[in-house]
Design a protein around this motif. Structure first.
Motif, PDB file in Angstrom:
ATOM      1  N   SER A  72       0.811  -1.208   0.000  1.00 13.07           N
ATOM      2  CA  SER A  72       0.000   0.000   0.000  1.00 13.07           C
ATOM      3  C   SER A  72       0.849   1.265   0.000  1.00 13.07           C
ATOM      4  O   SER A  72       1.847   1.357   0.727  1.00 13.07           O
ATOM      5  N   PHE A  73       0.416   2.260  -0.785  1.00 15.82           N
ATOM      6  CA  PHE A  73       1.176   3.507  -0.886  1.00 15.82           C
ATOM      7  C   PHE A  73       0.180   4.658  -1.100  1.00 15.82           C
ATOM      8  O   PHE A  73       0.050   5.204  -2.194  1.00 15.82           O
ATOM      9  N   PRO A  74      -0.543   5.053  -0.057  1.00 12.26           N
ATOM     10  CA  PRO A  74      -1.548   6.114  -0.215  1.00 12.26           C
ATOM     11  C   PRO A  74      -0.916   7.493  -0.378  1.00 12.26           C
ATOM     12  O   PRO A  74       0.126   7.789   0.216  1.00 12.26           O
ATOM     13  N   LEU A  75      -1.590   8.320  -1.159  1.00 14.67           N
ATOM     14  CA  LEU A  75      -1.154   9.691  -1.417  1.00 14.67           C
ATOM     15  C   LEU A  75      -2.190  10.655  -0.859  1.00 14.67           C
ATOM     16  O   LEU A  75      -3.377  10.533  -1.167  1.00 14.67           O
ATOM     17  N   THR A  76      -1.751  11.598  -0.038  1.00 20.22           N
ATOM     18  CA  THR A  76      -2.646  12.633   0.473  1.00 20.22           C
ATOM     19  C   THR A  76      -2.348  13.941  -0.250  1.00 20.22           C
ATOM     20  O   THR A  76      -1.196  14.387  -0.292  1.00 20.22           O
ATOM     21  N   VAL A  77      -3.390  14.508  -0.828  1.00 15.37           N
ATOM     22  CA  VAL A  77      -3.295  15.813  -1.463  1.00 15.37           C
ATOM     23  C   VAL A  77      -3.765  16.826  -0.425  1.00 15.37           C
ATOM     24  O   VAL A  77      -4.927  16.815  -0.008  1.00 15.37           O
ATOM     25  N   THR A  78      -2.870  17.656   0.029  1.00 14.89           N
ATOM     26  CA  THR A  78      -3.210  18.578   1.107  1.00 14.89           C
ATOM     27  C   THR A  78      -3.719  19.903   0.559  1.00 14.89           C
ATOM     28  O   THR A  78      -3.583  20.200  -0.644  1.00 14.89           O
ATOM     29  N   SER A  79      -4.228  20.719   1.453  1.00 14.18           N
ATOM     30  CA  SER A  79      -4.733  22.033   1.056  1.00 14.18           C
ATOM     31  C   SER A  79      -3.600  22.952   0.602  1.00 14.18           C
ATOM     32  O   SER A  79      -3.842  23.988  -0.017  1.00 14.18           O
ATOM     33  N   ALA A  80      -2.371  22.557   0.869  1.00 14.28           N
ATOM     34  CA  ALA A  80      -1.223  23.353   0.430  1.00 14.28           C
ATOM     35  C   ALA A  80      -0.934  23.200  -1.058  1.00 14.28           C
ATOM     36  O   ALA A  80      -0.184  23.996  -1.635  1.00 14.28           O
ATOM     37  N   GLN A  81      -1.523  22.189  -1.686  1.00 13.72           N
ATOM     38  CA  GLN A  81      -1.343  21.989  -3.127  1.00 13.72           C
ATOM     39  C   GLN A  81      -2.273  22.961  -3.838  1.00 13.72           C
ATOM     40  O   GLN A  81      -3.500  22.818  -3.783  1.00 13.72           O
ATOM     41  N   LYS A  82      -1.688  23.930  -4.537  1.00 16.00           N
ATOM     42  CA  LYS A  82      -2.464  25.043  -5.084  1.00 16.00           C
ATOM     43  C   LYS A  82      -3.265  24.686  -6.330  1.00 16.00           C
ATOM     44  O   LYS A  82      -4.249  25.338  -6.645  1.00 16.00           O
ATOM     45  N   ASN A  83      -2.857  23.686  -7.046  1.00 13.25           N
ATOM     46  CA  ASN A  83      -3.551  23.327  -8.282  1.00 13.25           C
ATOM     47  C   ASN A  83      -3.703  21.813  -8.356  1.00 13.25           C
ATOM     48  O   ASN A  83      -3.043  21.160  -9.181  1.00 13.25           O
ATOM     49  N   PRO A  84      -4.538  21.226  -7.544  1.00 13.13           N
ATOM     50  CA  PRO A  84      -4.573  19.763  -7.428  1.00 13.13           C
ATOM     51  C   PRO A  84      -5.383  19.043  -8.495  1.00 13.13           C
ATOM     52  O   PRO A  84      -5.287  17.818  -8.596  1.00 13.13           O
ATOM     53  N   THR A  85      -6.170  19.759  -9.268  1.00 13.73           N
ATOM     54  CA  THR A  85      -6.986  19.089 -10.290  1.00 13.73           C
ATOM     55  C   THR A  85      -6.084  18.445 -11.333  1.00 13.73           C
ATOM     56  O   THR A  85      -5.325  19.134 -12.018  1.00 13.73           O
ATOM     57  N   ALA A  86      -6.137  17.123 -11.434  1.00 17.85           N
ATOM     58  CA  ALA A  86      -5.259  16.381 -12.344  1.00 17.85           C
ATOM     59  C   ALA A  86      -5.651  14.916 -12.317  1.00 17.85           C
ATOM     60  O   ALA A  86      -6.526  14.497 -11.558  1.00 17.85           O
ATOM     61  N   PHE A  87      -4.971  14.159 -13.162  1.00 18.99           N
ATOM     62  CA  PHE A  87      -5.118  12.700 -13.207  1.00 18.99           C
ATOM     63  C   PHE A  87      -3.916  12.108 -12.478  1.00 18.99           C
ATOM     64  O   PHE A  87      -2.777  12.412 -12.814  1.00 18.99           O
ATOM     65  N   TYR A  88      -4.180  11.291 -11.452  1.00 17.73           N
ATOM     66  CA  TYR A  88      -3.109  10.753 -10.622  1.00 17.73           C
ATOM     67  C   TYR A  88      -2.930   9.266 -10.902  1.00 17.73           C
ATOM     68  O   TYR A  88      -3.886   8.490 -10.880  1.00 17.73           O
ATOM     69  N   LEU A  89      -1.672   8.895 -11.123  1.00 14.38           N
ATOM     70  CA  LEU A  89      -1.356   7.512 -11.456  1.00 14.38           C
ATOM     71  C   LEU A  89      -0.403   6.929 -10.429  1.00 14.38           C
ATOM     72  O   LEU A  89       0.599   7.554 -10.067  1.00 14.38           O
ATOM     73  N   CYS A  90      -0.707   5.724 -10.000  1.00 12.45           N
ATOM     74  CA  CYS A  90       0.157   4.974  -9.099  1.00 12.45           C
ATOM     75  C   CYS A  90       0.814   3.859  -9.901  1.00 12.45           C
ATOM     76  O   CYS A  90       0.200   3.309 -10.831  1.00 12.45           O
ATOM     77  N   ALA A  91       2.047   3.540  -9.576  1.00 13.91           N
ATOM     78  CA  ALA A  91       2.759   2.481 -10.293  1.00 13.91           C
ATOM     79  C   ALA A  91       3.618   1.696  -9.308  1.00 13.91           C
ATOM     80  O   ALA A  91       3.916   2.168  -8.203  1.00 13.91           O
ATOM     81  N   SER A  92       4.012   0.502  -9.725  1.00 10.40           N
ATOM     82  CA  SER A  92       4.937  -0.287  -8.915  1.00 10.40           C
ATOM     83  C   SER A  92       5.929  -0.978  -9.833  1.00 10.40           C
ATOM     84  O   SER A  92       5.666  -1.136 -11.034  1.00 10.40           O
ATOM     85  N   SER A  93       7.054  -1.373  -9.279  1.00 12.28           N
ATOM     86  CA  SER A  93       8.053  -2.080 -10.080  1.00 12.28           C
ATOM     87  C   SER A  93       8.862  -3.017  -9.187  1.00 12.28           C
ATOM     88  O   SER A  93       8.996  -2.788  -7.982  1.00 12.28           O
ATOM     89  N   LYS A  94       9.366  -4.070  -9.823  1.00 16.00           N
ATOM     90  CA  LYS A  94      10.235  -5.016  -9.133  1.00 16.00           C
ATOM     91  C   LYS A  94      11.669  -4.712  -9.555  1.00 16.00           C
ATOM     92  O   LYS A  94      11.964  -4.684 -10.741  1.00 16.00           O
ATOM     93  N   PHE A  95      12.531  -4.487  -8.649  1.00 21.16           N
ATOM     94  CA  PHE A  95      13.903  -4.107  -8.953  1.00 21.16           C
ATOM     95  C   PHE A  95      13.887  -2.893  -9.878  1.00 21.16           C
ATOM     96  O   PHE A  95      13.238  -1.915  -9.591  1.00 21.16           O
ATOM     97  N   ALA A  96      14.568  -2.952 -11.006  1.00 22.59           N
ATOM     98  CA  ALA A  96      14.669  -1.804 -11.892  1.00 22.59           C
ATOM     99  C   ALA A  96      13.963  -2.053 -13.216  1.00 22.59           C
ATOM    100  O   ALA A  96      14.259  -1.404 -14.199  1.00 22.59           O
ATOM    101  N   ASN A  97      13.020  -2.988 -13.227  1.00 23.26           N
ATOM    102  CA  ASN A  97      12.319  -3.289 -14.468  1.00 23.26           C
ATOM    103  C   ASN A  97      11.183  -2.308 -14.720  1.00 23.26           C
ATOM    104  O   ASN A  97      11.023  -1.330 -14.011  1.00 23.26           O
ATOM    105  N   GLU A  98      10.394  -2.609 -15.728  1.00 20.85           N
ATOM    106  CA  GLU A  98       9.323  -1.692 -16.109  1.00 20.85           C
ATOM    107  C   GLU A  98       8.311  -1.530 -14.980  1.00 20.85           C
ATOM    108  O   GLU A  98       8.108  -2.404 -14.161  1.00 20.85           O
ATOM    109  N   GLN A  99       7.669  -0.374 -14.989  1.00 15.39           N
ATOM    110  CA  GLN A  99       6.652  -0.064 -14.002  1.00 15.39           C
ATOM    111  C   GLN A  99       5.294  -0.532 -14.501  1.00 15.39           C
ATOM    112  O   GLN A  99       4.995  -0.447 -15.685  1.00 15.39           O
ATOM    113  N   PHE A 100       4.490  -0.986 -13.569  1.00 16.53           N
ATOM    114  CA  PHE A 100       3.114  -1.352 -13.868  1.00 16.53           C
ATOM    115  C   PHE A 100       2.219  -0.298 -13.241  1.00 16.53           C
ATOM    116  O   PHE A 100       2.388   0.044 -12.073  1.00 16.53           O
ATOM    117  N   PHE A 101       1.271   0.178 -14.025  1.00 12.39           N
ATOM    118  CA  PHE A 101       0.445   1.286 -13.585  1.00 12.39           C
ATOM    119  C   PHE A 101      -0.958   0.843 -13.195  1.00 12.39           C
ATOM    120  O   PHE A 101      -1.509  -0.106 -13.761  1.00 12.39           O
TER     121      PHE A 101
END
Lengths: 111, 113
Positions: free
Chosen positions: A73-102
């Motif tokens: 698990s790797f949750p992301l908190t967008v705080t009120s300090a982020q002035k322009n938070p409207t966007a598309f957010y992507l999470c990814a993971s990888s094993k060692f240094a190989n390609e990332q899976f989104f």
């Protein structure tokens, strides 16, 4: 099936509110990442974590926070300090240094 | 400072023809390169990768070419199909920063039937 899940798919936030985006993976990957995508721009790295209880800032970490208490698990908190938070957010993971899976992404809109 | 650049925001190709997507990078420490395909409102999916010890890697209709001296890589899709219409991102990883990847801005490919 192994994969990465993100929730919710769509999220609406009022100005001044903190919101947390969920990211879970069952691929047994060590590294996890959060990216932000804006129209006409590439993926910009917010935070990444290579092991549990450790994470590093990416290029645009201001206004965001993360935790990595479990490998899955790797949750992301967008705080009120982020002035322009409207966007598309992507999470990814990888094993060692190989390609990332989104994951499928979360679209955050600030009202 | 954008270390990975895709200078063509969009590309249109007829079905059956070759699609060539280009990517340039500035960091000579990059040693592993990847291409991803992304549909709207979805996460990118991995297509193909290449290590800096090679100059070509092929997987079915997809071939990636790497020119280290020019700091340039390209993705060739032959033959192009309408289902290939998507945004393509190139990404690169340097040897000295663990698992951090750097992404280009993407090229939107449209394959015309």
């Amino acid at each position: 099936d192994g994969g990465i899940t993100q929730s919710p798919k769509y999220l609406f936030r009022k100005e001044g509110q903190n919101v947390t985006l969920s990211c879970e993976q069952n691929l047994n990957h060590d590294a996890m990442y959060w990216y932000r995508q804006d129209p006409g721009q590439g993926l910009r790295l917010i935070y990444y974590s290579q092991i549990v209880n450790d994470f590093q800032k990416g290029d645009i970490a201001e206004g965001y926070s993360v935790s990595r208490e479990k490998k899955e698990s790797f949750p992301l908190t967008v705080t009120s300090a982020q002035k322009n938070p409207t966007a598309f957010y992507l999470c990814a993971s990888s094993k060692f240094a190989n390609e990332q899976f989104f994951g499928p992404g979360t679209r955050l809109t600030v009202l | 400072d954008q270390q990975v650049k895709q200078n063509s925001p969009s590309l249109s190709v007829q079905e059956g023809r070759i699609s060539i997507l280009n990517c340039d990078y500035t960091n000579s420490m990059f040693d592993y390169f990847l291409w991803y395909k992304k549909y709207p409102a979805e996460g990118p999916t991995f297509l193909i990768s290449i290590s800096s010890i090679k100059d070509k890697n092929e997987d079915g209709r997809f071939t990636v070419f790497l020119n280290k001296s020019a700091k340039h890589l390209s993705l060739h899709i032959v033959p192009s199909q309408p289902g290939d219409s998507a945004v393509y991102f190139c990404a690169a990883k340097p040897t000295n920063t663990g698992n951090q990847f750097y992404f280009g801005t993407g090229t939107s490919l449209t394959v015309i039937p």
